[in-house]
Design an enzyme around this catalytic site. Structure first.
Site, PDB file in Angstrom:
ATOM      1  N   THR A 226       0.860  -1.073  -0.027  1.00  0.00           N
ATOM      2  CA  THR A 226       0.091  -0.022   0.260  1.00  0.00           C
ATOM      3  C   THR A 226       0.802   1.178  -0.035  1.00  0.00           C
ATOM      4  OG1 THR A 226      -1.578  -1.054   1.471  1.00  0.00           O
ATOM      5  CG2 THR A 226      -1.675   1.521   1.324  1.00  0.00           C
ATOM      6  N   ARG A 254     -13.478  -8.976  -1.103  1.00  0.00           N
ATOM      7  CA  ARG A 254     -12.701  -8.598   0.060  1.00  0.00           C
ATOM      8  C   ARG A 254     -12.213  -7.150  -0.009  1.00  0.00           C
ATOM      9  NH1 ARG A 254      -6.959  -6.540   1.101  1.00  0.00           N
ATOM     10  NH2 ARG A 254      -6.266  -7.848   2.939  1.00  0.00           N
ATOM     11  N   VAL A 255     -12.356  -6.495   1.102  1.00  0.00           N
ATOM     12  CA  VAL A 255     -11.687  -4.992   1.331  1.00  0.00           C
ATOM     13  C   VAL A 255     -10.746  -5.229   2.598  1.00  0.00           C
ATOM     14  CG1 VAL A 255     -12.171  -2.572   2.284  1.00  0.00           C
ATOM     15  CG2 VAL A 255     -14.080  -3.985   0.808  1.00  0.00           C
ATOM     16  N   GLY A 256      -9.597  -4.469   2.094  1.00  0.00           N
ATOM     17  CA  GLY A 256      -8.532  -4.572   3.235  1.00  0.00           C
ATOM     18  C   GLY A 256      -8.657  -3.213   4.108  1.00  0.00           C
ATOM     19  N   ASP A 257      -7.641  -2.955   4.680  1.00  0.00           N
ATOM     20  CA  ASP A 257      -7.455  -1.894   5.481  1.00  0.00           C
ATOM     21  C   ASP A 257      -7.449  -0.496   4.983  1.00  0.00           C
ATOM     22  OD1 ASP A 257      -4.919  -2.816   4.930  1.00  0.00           O
ATOM     23  OD2 ASP A 257      -4.097  -2.191   6.647  1.00  0.00           O
ATOM     24  N   THR A 277       1.143  -0.585   6.621  1.00  0.00           N
ATOM     25  CA  THR A 277       0.981  -1.517   5.225  1.00  0.00           C
ATOM     26  C   THR A 277       1.097  -2.856   6.083  1.00  0.00           C
ATOM     27  OG1 THR A 277       2.153  -2.129   3.310  1.00  0.00           O
ATOM     28  CG2 THR A 277       3.291  -1.219   4.774  1.00  0.00           C
ATOM     29  N   GLY A 278       0.700  -3.687   5.024  1.00  0.00           N
ATOM     30  CA  GLY A 278       0.963  -5.205   5.641  1.00  0.00           C
ATOM     31  C   GLY A 278      -0.446  -5.867   5.533  1.00  0.00           C
ATOM     32  N   GLY A 280      -3.629  -6.495   6.053  1.00  0.00           N
ATOM     33  CA  GLY A 280      -4.720  -5.715   6.156  1.00  0.00           C
ATOM     34  C   GLY A 280      -5.978  -6.624   7.198  1.00  0.00           C
TER      35      GLY A 280
HETATM   36  N1  ASP Z   1      -2.742  -3.598   3.760  1.00  0.00           N
HETATM   37  C1  ASP Z   1      -2.988  -3.729   2.405  1.00  0.00           C
HETATM   38  C2  ASP Z   1      -4.378  -5.005   2.399  1.00  0.00           C
HETATM   39  O1  ASP Z   1      -4.435  -6.040   3.128  1.00  0.00           O
HETATM   40  C3  ASP Z   1      -1.936  -4.519   1.730  1.00  0.00           C
HETATM   41  C4  ASP Z   1      -0.595  -3.975   1.851  1.00  0.00           C
HETATM   42  O2  ASP Z   1      -0.342  -2.959   2.448  1.00  0.00           O
HETATM   43  O3  ASP Z   1       0.216  -4.691   1.861  1.00  0.00           O
HETATM   44  O4  ASP Z   1      -5.021  -4.696   1.629  1.00  0.00           O
END
Ligand code: ASP
Length: 361
Positions: A226, A254-257, A277-278, A280
């Site tokens: 992200t 699916r919706v992430g963070d 980021t990561g 989510g």
């Molecule tokens: N956080 C994002 C998600 O889970 C992906 C990412 O930032 O690596 O959609």
């Protein structure tokens, strides 16, 4: 002056007061301009950071500068996971999650699982500026964006995303995000394996109750990313923005963070900002960026606040991968991460170009 009954002493006092006020205002503006503008962003997305910084340096507001920066990443398809053509879902389709937040007004605009529109962050700004809503999703987010003048509908797939998806299907759709289902090693359709039901009806004693989770942790280094960015403009106003395709091979819908305020980013101009980021799916359960800003409000330095937010997640999910940057309103910044090495980029007036900071887990 005589008319208002001021004698020469009063006039002297008034002029002195005026001079002091003038001095204070000049000092404040000079002080602000030596610290700001400041841009902090996840990952070495240097062109995006430079774009945001020069916008802010040319007098753009924090919100507009953040939109400039995140738009640059969408155009450049940063890491192949932002903008069009990245991270296909199970159907091979690319979608966009994006958000913008104004730290002065605390307004948020966001779009999620948005199809056919490549300008995620601009769509988010349209939601913030032209609606009383915070988050629009799916087809309706796309229709809204087109009605407000953004280009579309556009096919968001790219040759790379289609190739990735084909390889994944050849590999029996592995890895994927299903858990507690049969058949496990195929492309579905899936059914519950009954394990969860059994666990829920079993007495677990006094020990910690853990989720029955057979999902392998495939939130690796390259399947997602992200851009999460904070900008402090020349006036000390702060805004944050995010844009991402989310997780590769996610279950459609699916919706992430990314579009969740408090999770992927959060800001209060009186305090500071945070970007994340990561993984989510896990991180949004903890609202780590809200946590960071509130910890800084209580007096924590950015470094401690970021570490604290990450360790709250790691205590419950030791295998999660994720990272955070924190920046306070004075421009002090720091990062923290878990499960991977994290890099974030910064551009400030004292730097000739954006600089990358590396944070070890
Ligand atoms: N956080 C994002 C998600 O889970 C992906 C990412 O930032 O690596 O959609």
């Amino acid at each position: 002056m005589e008319r208002f009954g001021l004698d020469s002493k009063d006039r002297l006092r008034a002029s002195a007061l005026l001079l002091i006020l003038l001095f204070q205002v000049t000092e404040r503006v000079a002080g602000a301009s030596s610290l700001y503008p400041l841009v902090v962003s996840t990952w070495p997305f240097l062109e995006a950071v430079e774009r945001a910084w020069s916008a802010a340096n040319n007098g753009y507001s924090a919100v507009d500068s953040v939109v400039e920066g995140c738009s640059a990443c969408e155009e450049l398809r940063c890491d192949g996971t932002v903008g069009p053509g990245g991270s296909p879902d199970e159907n091979g389709e690319t979608t966009i999650d994006a958000m913008v937040m104004d730290g002065v007004t605390m307004e948020v605009g966001a779009v999620a699982a948005m199809r056919y529109i490549k300008d995620g962050i601009k769509a988010a700004r349209l939601v913030m500026r032209h609606t009383g809503h915070t988050l629009l999703v799916g087809e309706k987010a796309s229709a809204f964006s087109i009605s407000m003048g953004l280009p579309g509908p556009t096919d968001l797939s790219s040759p790379e995303s289609i190739e990735k998806w084909n390889k994944w299907k050849e590999n029996n759709c592995q890895p994927n995000f299903w858990k507690n289902v049969v058949p496990a090693n195929s492309c579905g359709p899936y059914h519950s394996n009954g394990l969860l039901l059994a666990a829920e009806t079993t007495c677990l004693g006094d020990g910690p109750r853990r989720a029955v989770e057979l999902r392998s942790n495939h939130f690796g280094l390259h399947s997602h990313d992200t851009i999460s960015m904070a900008v402090i403009d020349k006036f000390g106003h702060i805004a944050v923005g995010t844009s991402t395709n989310g997780a590769t091979f996610k279950i459609p819908g699916r919706v992430g963070d990314g579009p969740i305020a408090g999770s992927s980013a959060y800001v209060d101009s009186d305090i500071g900002a945070c970007g994340a980021t990561g993984d989510g799916d896990i991180m949004m359960r903890f609202l780590p960026c809200y946590q960071v800003v509130e910890s800084m409000r209580l007096g924590m330095m950015p470094k401690d606040a970021a570490k604290d937010a990450i360790s709250r997640i790691a205590r419950k999910f030791p295998d999660f991968v994720g990272a955070i940057f924190a920046v306070n309103k004075n421009g002090t910044h720091a990062g923290a991460c878990h499960g991977w090495t994290f890099q974030y980029s910064v551009r400030s007036p004292e730097m000739h170009s954006a600089k990358v900071f590396t944070v070890l887990p």
